[in-house]
Motif scaffolding. Sequence first.
Motif, PDB file in Angstrom:
ATOM      1  N   VAL A   1      14.583   8.678   4.718  1.00 35.63           N
ATOM      2  CA  VAL A   1      13.604   7.736   4.175  1.00 35.63           C
ATOM      3  C   VAL A   1      12.269   8.441   3.970  1.00 35.63           C
ATOM      4  O   VAL A   1      12.036   9.547   4.470  1.00 35.63           O
ATOM      5  CB  VAL A   1      13.407   6.525   5.113  1.00 35.63           C
ATOM      6  N   THR A   2      11.394   7.758   3.274  1.00 34.55           N
ATOM      7  CA  THR A   2      10.054   8.294   3.045  1.00 34.55           C
ATOM      8  C   THR A   2       9.098   7.808   4.136  1.00 34.55           C
ATOM      9  O   THR A   2       9.431   6.956   4.955  1.00 34.55           O
ATOM     10  CB  THR A   2       9.511   7.845   1.682  1.00 34.55           C
TER      11      THR A   2
ATOM     12  N   ILE B   1       6.206  10.638   9.357  1.00 36.39           N
ATOM     13  CA  ILE B   1       7.533  10.264   9.853  1.00 36.39           C
ATOM     14  C   ILE B   1       8.591  10.335   8.750  1.00 36.39           C
ATOM     15  O   ILE B   1       9.718   9.875   8.947  1.00 36.39           O
ATOM     16  CB  ILE B   1       7.527   8.851  10.464  1.00 36.39           C
ATOM     17  N   HIS B   2       8.252  10.888   7.582  1.00 31.85           N
ATOM     18  CA  HIS B   2       9.241  10.999   6.516  1.00 31.85           C
ATOM     19  C   HIS B   2      10.386  11.899   6.974  1.00 31.85           C
ATOM     20  O   HIS B   2      10.220  12.791   7.804  1.00 31.85           O
ATOM     21  CB  HIS B   2       8.598  11.580   5.257  1.00 31.85           C
ATOM     22  N   GLY B   3      11.560  11.632   6.445  1.00 30.54           N
ATOM     23  CA  GLY B   3      12.737  12.386   6.856  1.00 30.54           C
ATOM     24  C   GLY B   3      13.732  11.467   7.540  1.00 30.54           C
ATOM     25  O   GLY B   3      14.306  10.582   6.912  1.00 30.54           O
ATOM     26  N   HIS B   4      13.927  11.681   8.832  1.00 27.54           N
ATOM     27  CA  HIS B   4      14.909  10.906   9.593  1.00 27.54           C
ATOM     28  C   HIS B   4      14.244  10.327  10.836  1.00 27.54           C
ATOM     29  O   HIS B   4      14.578  10.712  11.962  1.00 27.54           O
ATOM     30  CB  HIS B   4      16.094  11.792   9.983  1.00 27.54           C
TER      31      HIS B   4
ATOM     32  N   ILE C   1       0.849  -1.186   0.000  1.00 31.75           N
ATOM     33  CA  ILE C   1       0.000   0.000   0.000  1.00 31.75           C
ATOM     34  C   ILE C   1       0.887   1.239   0.000  1.00 31.75           C
ATOM     35  O   ILE C   1       1.667   1.462   0.920  1.00 31.75           O
ATOM     36  CB  ILE C   1      -0.922   0.001   1.232  1.00 31.75           C
ATOM     37  N   GLY C   2       0.797   2.028  -1.040  1.00 30.23           N
ATOM     38  CA  GLY C   2       1.640   3.208  -1.158  1.00 30.23           C
ATOM     39  C   GLY C   2       2.926   2.964  -1.920  1.00 30.23           C
ATOM     40  O   GLY C   2       3.672   3.903  -2.197  1.00 30.23           O
TER      41      GLY C   2
END
Length: 714
Positions: free
Chosen positions: A403-404, A416-419, A345-346
Motif C-alpha cells: 500500500v501507499t 509507512i508506505h510498503g507493507h 488529503i493526498g
Amino acid sequence: MNRPTSLGILTVRPCCRMLVRCNSMLSRISSLPPIPKSLNGVYKSVSHRPESVVWIRKFGGWNRNPVQVSDVACKNCRLFFGPSFGAERKRGFRVFANAAPGTPEFNSGRNVKKNSDRGGVVRVTDVRFSSTTIEPRVGENGLERIYFQNLGVKPLIVEKELDGSPEVSNNDTPEVGDKLLGLNNDSNQKTSNLLDSEEELNKNVKDRTETVSNLEDVPKVREESVVEKEAWRLLHAAVVTYCGSPVGTVAANDPADATPLNYDQVFIRDFVPSALAFLLKGETEIVRNFLLHTLQLQSWEKTVDCYSPGQGLMPASFKVRTVPLDGSNEAFEEVLDPDFGESAIGRVAPVDSGLWWIILLRAYGRVTDDYALQERVDVQTGIKLILNLCLADGFDMFPTLLVTDGSCMIDRRMGIHGHPLEIQALYYSALRCAREMIIVNDGSKNLLRAINNRLSALSFHIREYYWVDMKKINEIYRYKTEEYSHDAVNKFNIYPDQIPSWLVEWIPDKGGYLIGNLQPAHMDFRFFSLGNLWSVVSSLTTPEQSESILNLIESKWDDLMGKMPLKICFPALEYEEWRIITGSDPKNTPWSYHNGGSWPTLLWQFTLACIKMGRPDLARQAVSAAEERLPKDHWPEYYDTRTARFIGKQARLNQTWSIAGYLTAKMLLDKPEMASILTCEEDLEVLMGCSCPLSTSPRNKKCSRNAAKNQILV
C-alpha cells in the motif's frame, strides 16, 4: 412435535418446560470440563447457588455469560435462562441427567458432554427447538452450550410450565406428566415428602460449600457511572440519520468548531468502536443500517483524474446531504455522498475501510445471531469484491499487502508506505472473518482456497520476519550482507547499522514486538500500537509473541501510556528524520498527532488484546487513567508531548471514537466473554499448510519456509 428425550417421547405444547427427575432417580451429574489454559485468569466461575456452577460455551470457545436464575415452585429448583444477545425473548433450557452414551437420547441432544472418568452425562437442550410455535429461528447456527456441575447435591425435580413467568400452569396433562416423571397418582404427596427433607438437603449444601473456595456469588449488574452516562449522551448526539433511520456517527461533534472540514462525515474506521458500543448495548439497528448502506456505496462510480480504482473499494467516509428533488426548490431528498479518496488529503484510497467492514460484519452476526444478513447475495458479493481486490496478483514477492503512505489510520505521510503492520494485521483478521462468512459452493471454492493459502503464507511471514526481541536484534546485529543463495539468512539484505541507537537500550530482556514495516534493505523498528494489538487479537502472532507484546507494553508503560493511553507509535520522528520522512508536516510534528501522539480511541483495542491474553488488569489500569482526564478535557481526539500532558494542538473535542473507545473498553471489561465477537484463535491446520510447489521442482530448491525454521544463527 415429537422429540426423543432421555425420559421418553414427549409432545410439547408451545411453552418453555423444564423437565427434571426425582431426587431418588438422579445419579451424580458429570463434572465441569476444564477451562482452557489460555483463559485462566480471565473468566471466573459463576455460582448461582452454593451447590452449582454454570458455564456457557459460545462461538466454539469457553465463555462465561451471566445467567439469570428463576425460582420455580420450591427453593431448590432452578430454571436457567441464557442471554440471547439482542433478542427480546429469553431462552430457556431443559436439563437431562445421565443419558447413556450411544443411545438415541444421547445422540438427539444438541449439546452433550461426557465425563470419561465417571461416565455421567449432562444434556442441555434449547427449548426453542421443542416448541410447536411457528417462529423464525434466527441464529440457529450459533452454538450455545451450558454445562451444569453438581457438587454432591441432587436437586428436587418438578415439572412446571413457564410462559414468561415462574407461575404454574393448570393445563398440564396429568397422564403425560406422571408418565414422564415416573410418578403415580400420589406424586404430589411424594413431592411434599421430598420438601420435608429440605433441612437435610441444606445441611449437605453447607458442608459442600465449605470445601469449595473458588465459588462466588453472581455479580450484580454494575450501575453506570456519571462519566459513562455523559459519554452515552454524547455518542447518541453524534448519530447521523438517513431517511429517518440511524446510519452512523459523525467523526466529531465539537460545537465550537466553525470549520469541521470532513469531521462532520461518517468514517468507516471511526464508526467501528461506535458500532461495537451499540452492539454491546443491544442497539443493533444502527449497525445493520451502516453495513448495508456502505455496501451500496461500494458499487458507486469512483474516479480520480479519469482513472477508476478497483470495484471492491469501500469509501473512507460518507455524508448525508439534502438536495432539491428533480430540480425543485420546494421538495428535497436526502442522498449519501461518499468519499473514496477523491477529496481526501493526498488523494489516498482507504485500504483499511473494506477490512474493517468485514470485521464488523462478522461481529454483528455473532452478537445478534442475524446470520441471514451475511448470507444475502449482495453481502456475499461485497465480501468477494473486497477479497478479490486484496488477493489480486501483482509483482510483489511477499504475501503482505502493498500500500501507499496514508492508507490507514495514519492517513498522512509518515513513512509507512510498503507493507505496514497495521494493514497486514487487519488484512489477516479480515481473511479469517471472511472465511467464516463465505457460503461454500462451487463458485466460492477457488476463493476459499486462495484465502487459506494467503493466511498460511501471511502468518508465517509476519511471525518470522517482523518479530524482534533482544535475541532477534542480536541476530540482526550479526547479519552478513550481500548474500546470494536460496538459503540466505539475511533474506532482505538488512544492514546491521540500521538498528537505531534508541532500540538497543529500550528493548526489554523479556518482551518483544512486531516492527512497523519490512521491505528490501529496510526495517522500520518503530512500535506501532494498532498493528501489534490487532495482531494479538487476530492470532497473527503466536501465543508466546502475544504475551511478549503485552510484557513489553507493561515494561514500557511510561513511554507507551504516559498520562493518557495510548501512543499511536513510538518513538516520534524528530529533527532531520522528521523533515525528510514527513516532508516537514506541521501537523505531524514530534510527539503530536500521528507522530507519537496519544490516542484514547486505542483503549478498546488494548482492552480486547488484554482480555484475550488473560491480562484484564492492564486494561483496567489504562481505562482508569483515561477516565480521570477525558471528561474534564471534553473527549479530545488526541494528546501531544512525550507523556501526553497536553491536549493536541489541532485536536477536535467531543471526538466520537474517543468516546466510543472508552465505552467499548468499559463494557468489554464488564463482559469479557463478548471479546469473542472480534478475536480469532489459532488455526493450526492453516498455519502448518504450505501450498508452494518447490517440493516437486526439478531445480531441487527448498521451501524457504521450512528452511527458515531450521536456521539458527550462532
